[in-house]
Design a protein around this motif. Structure first.
Motif, PDB file in Angstrom:
ATOM      1  N   UNK A 154      -9.180   0.525   8.518  1.00 19.21           N
ATOM      2  CA  UNK A 154      -9.196   1.405   9.690  1.00 19.21           C
ATOM      3  C   UNK A 154      -8.318   2.629   9.454  1.00 19.21           C
ATOM      4  N   UNK A 155      -7.179   2.439   8.798  1.00 22.89           N
ATOM      5  CA  UNK A 155      -6.316   3.584   8.473  1.00 22.89           C
ATOM      6  C   UNK A 155      -7.060   4.568   7.572  1.00 22.89           C
ATOM      7  N   UNK A 156      -7.809   4.047   6.594  1.00 25.31           N
ATOM      8  CA  UNK A 156      -8.606   4.908   5.721  1.00 25.31           C
ATOM      9  C   UNK A 156      -9.639   5.684   6.530  1.00 25.31           C
ATOM     10  N   UNK A 165      -9.845   1.400  -1.542  1.00 21.83           N
ATOM     11  CA  UNK A 165      -8.939   2.100  -0.616  1.00 21.83           C
ATOM     12  C   UNK A 165      -9.362   3.571  -0.530  1.00 21.83           C
ATOM     13  N   UNK A 166     -10.506   3.851   0.088  1.00 21.55           N
ATOM     14  CA  UNK A 166     -11.074   5.198   0.022  1.00 21.55           C
ATOM     15  C   UNK A 166     -10.217   6.319   0.617  1.00 21.55           C
ATOM     16  N   UNK A 167      -9.265   6.018   1.466  1.00 20.71           N
ATOM     17  CA  UNK A 167      -8.438   7.069   2.038  1.00 20.71           C
ATOM     18  C   UNK A 167      -7.158   7.342   1.274  1.00 20.71           C
ATOM     19  N   UNK A 168      -6.938   6.618   0.180  1.00 17.33           N
ATOM     20  CA  UNK A 168      -5.694   6.743  -0.581  1.00 17.33           C
ATOM     21  C   UNK A 168      -5.798   7.904  -1.576  1.00 17.33           C
ATOM     22  N   UNK A 223     -13.584  13.273  -6.140  1.00 14.28           N
ATOM     23  CA  UNK A 223     -12.687  12.894  -5.061  1.00 14.28           C
ATOM     24  C   UNK A 223     -11.222  12.803  -5.415  1.00 14.28           C
ATOM     25  N   UNK A 224     -10.864  13.073  -6.681  1.00 14.19           N
ATOM     26  CA  UNK A 224      -9.442  13.100  -7.054  1.00 14.19           C
ATOM     27  C   UNK A 224      -8.794  14.249  -6.285  1.00 14.19           C
ATOM     28  N   UNK A 225      -7.648  13.972  -5.657  1.00 18.82           N
ATOM     29  CA  UNK A 225      -7.021  15.002  -4.832  1.00 18.82           C
ATOM     30  C   UNK A 225      -6.489  16.163  -5.666  1.00 18.82           C
ATOM     31  N   UNK A 226      -5.815  15.849  -6.758  1.00 21.57           N
ATOM     32  CA  UNK A 226      -5.218  16.887  -7.585  1.00 21.57           C
ATOM     33  C   UNK A 226      -5.286  16.515  -9.049  1.00 21.57           C
ATOM     34  N   UNK A 284       0.809  -1.207   0.000  1.00 22.15           N
ATOM     35  CA  UNK A 284       0.000   0.000   0.000  1.00 22.15           C
ATOM     36  C   UNK A 284       0.853   1.273   0.000  1.00 22.15           C
ATOM     37  N   UNK A 285       0.783   2.079  -1.068  1.00 24.16           N
ATOM     38  CA  UNK A 285       1.536   3.345  -1.091  1.00 24.16           C
ATOM     39  C   UNK A 285       0.803   4.415  -0.276  1.00 24.16           C
ATOM     40  N   UNK A 286       1.464   5.533  -0.065  1.00 27.48           N
ATOM     41  CA  UNK A 286       0.848   6.670   0.627  1.00 27.48           C
ATOM     42  C   UNK A 286       0.087   7.569  -0.342  1.00 27.48           C
ATOM     43  N   UNK A 287       0.408   7.468  -1.654  1.00 24.58           N
ATOM     44  CA  UNK A 287      -0.213   8.320  -2.662  1.00 24.58           C
ATOM     45  C   UNK A 287      -0.030   7.679  -4.039  1.00 24.58           C
ATOM     46  N   UNK A 288      -1.017   7.886  -4.915  1.00 24.35           N
ATOM     47  CA  UNK A 288      -0.920   7.409  -6.294  1.00 24.35           C
ATOM     48  C   UNK A 288      -0.913   8.613  -7.225  1.00 24.35           C
TER      49      UNK A 288
END
Length: 163
Positions: free
Chosen positions: A150-152, A76-79, A100-103, A50-54
């Motif tokens: 849970x992390x998400x 992975x909803x929090x990724x 929901x795309x961050x950037x 699991x990466x921190x960001x894609x």
């Protein structure tokens, strides 16, 4: 930009030269980088490690960047996901961020803007795995979990509380 810990990034682009160049640039800025050339390989890589960001290209053969984002969001909803594209328009960017795309950055991208967006995404989404046990995480110091779900959930809670 100083960072605590080494965040892991997953790069997805079907252009091997651009993928290699971006990987070199991000590694030089202290990130751990995995690079893959398709959406399907990206999903396999996320499941394995699991990466921190894609960071993904929008237009790719097979699964495009938005389809990849939808798969990531479902599993992975929090990724956080940042999309890079040579074919971007303002309406496309607005639609992607509403979903929901961050950037959403256009190619050729500004290197400083890309680094800023990555750092901002990592900060808002709880940082790298090594940062999650560090400063700024006192609110969750008594929560112990190995579950990515849970992390998400914790990342969502942090974003809601900060927003």
């Amino acid at each position: 930009m100083a960072r605590q810990g080494k965040a892991s990034l997953l790069l997805v682009d079907d252009d091997p030269d651009l993928l290699r160049l971006l990987a070199i640039r991000l590694k030089a800025n202290g990130y751990g980088v995995t690079a893959v050339e398709s959406g399907q390989r990206a999903l396999a890589s996320i499941a394995a490690s699991r990466p921190d960001l894609v960071l993904t290209d929008l237009r790719m053969d097979g699964m495009d960047g938005m389809a990849l984002f939808q798969e990531i969001q479902a599993s992975y909803p929090g990724l956080p996901v940042i999309i890079l594209t040579a074919h971007g328009t303002i309406p496309d960017a607005v639609a992607a961020t509403k979903r929901g795309v961050f950037g959403y950055l256009t190619k050729p991208y500004d290197a400083e803007e890309l680094l800023y967006q990555i750092q901002r995404a990592l900060t808002l989404h709880g940082g790298s795995a090594s940062q999650k046990a560090g400063v700024g995480q006192l609110w969750r110091e008594d929560i112990v979990t190995r579950s990515s779900l849970m992390e998400d959930l914790l990342a969502k809670a942090q974003r809601v509380a900060a927003g």
